[in-house]
Enzyme design. Structure first.
Site, PDB file in Angstrom:
ATOM      1  N   PRO A   2       0.955  -1.186   0.026  1.00  0.00           N
ATOM      2  CA  PRO A   2       0.031   0.175  -0.122  1.00  0.00           C
ATOM      3  C   PRO A   2       0.830   1.374  -0.098  1.00  0.00           C
ATOM      4  CG  PRO A   2      -0.772  -1.437   1.782  1.00  0.00           C
ATOM      5  CD  PRO A   2       0.512  -2.010   1.397  1.00  0.00           C
ATOM      6  N   GLU A   3       0.671   2.054  -0.977  1.00  0.00           N
ATOM      7  CA  GLU A   3       1.509   3.475  -1.037  1.00  0.00           C
ATOM      8  C   GLU A   3       0.486   4.459  -0.474  1.00  0.00           C
ATOM      9  OE1 GLU A   3       4.489   3.981  -2.037  1.00  0.00           O
ATOM     10  OE2 GLU A   3       5.182   2.128  -2.901  1.00  0.00           O
TER      11      GLU A   3
END
Ligand SMILES: [Zn+2]
Length: 270
Positions: A2-3
């Site tokens: 997850p960014e």
């Protein structure tokens, strides 16, 4: 992994179901994340109302009346709302049960994520030294230019440094450098102010577009047994080493920079 856009999308997906709700209890099935979940999390959080769900860099800040749950999704974590009592599958380590009948469920197969408790989250050791948020006025090309003077490191790891700006992970650094036409191998100190102004604009544009795209997945955060959807993005270079540049047709090159895979177009990026 997850960014920042996925974390912001998670915040927007879960916040409406948490804010104003009272926590009835916290169930921890597996304490061993990147750091152990505090033994007394249930005691600290139960009975409190959740006031607001914020984000700082890739940390979610679930603010209760007294104290804040700091959560990081690590490499493989996600948060979603389920009905209380829905049997937990493997890797579903934490439920935060709410009076509404829903529970915030934390899933993390690789357990690199975090759930920590703090009375002063912005001064917590994980957050205190972070640079500015990329989508605020505190971050701009002038900051990149000033901080890069004298820095001989390559520009790509420079913009991925959390002390310079937070939330520019490998995907977004790769794509923003392509959009700005900057070769990721160039020394940070050798890039002009005008090009940094352009680069900052591209970082903001690409992150904002990704967050907007994430908005289409918000309903995935409630109900069901699925994983919240981490949306597809239109990528020009990231993950496309050896393929043709979508702009000029030249073969894209893949190299290692600061331990990370980096793809660039030798014609479009100078
Ligand atoms: Zn090209």
């Amino acid at each position: 992994m997850p960014e920042l856009p996925e974390v912001e999308t998670t915040r927007r997906g879960i916040a409406p179901h948490l804010e104003g709700q009272k926590v009835s209890r916290v169930i921890v099935r597996e304490r061993r994340l990147r750091w152990p979940i505090p033994e007394d999390l249930d005691v600290r959080l139960s009975g409190q109302r959740i006031v607001q769900v914020d984000r700082r860099a890739k940390y979610l800040l679930i603010n209760a009346e007294v104290g804040t749950l700091i959560s990081h999704l690590g490499m493989s974590g996600n948060l979603r709302l389920v009905d209380i009592g829905l049997p937990a599958a493997k890797h579903e380590h934490v439920d935060i049960e709410l009076e509404s009948g829903l529970a915030l469920r934390y899933t993390d197969p690789r357990r690199f994520g975090a759930m920590l408790w703090s009375l002063d989250p912005l001064n917590h050791e994980l957050l205190a030294r972070l640079g500015p948020e990329p989508l605020t006025e505190l971050f701009d090309g002038e900051r990149l230019f000033q901080l890069s003077r004298g820095r001989s490191m390559a520009v790509k790891p420079f913009i991925m440094d959390n002390a310079v700006v937070v939330g520019v992970g490998n995907i977004y650094a790769t794509e923003a450098l392509f959009a700005a036409g900057i070769d990721p191998r160039r020394e940070a100190k050798g890039i002009s102010r005008a090009r940094y102004l352009q680069l900052a604009i591209e970082i903001k544009r690409i992150l904002a577009a990704a967050i907007e795209r994430g908005g289409t997945t918000l309903r995935d955060f409630i109900g069901g047994d699925g994983q919240p959807g981490y949306f597809q993005q239109e990528l020009f270079v990231y993950g496309r080493g050896g393929e043709h540049c979508k702009v000029c047709g030249t073969g894209l090159r893949e190299i290692k920079l600061g331990q990370r895979a980096s793809v660039y177009c030798p014609r479009c990026q100078r």
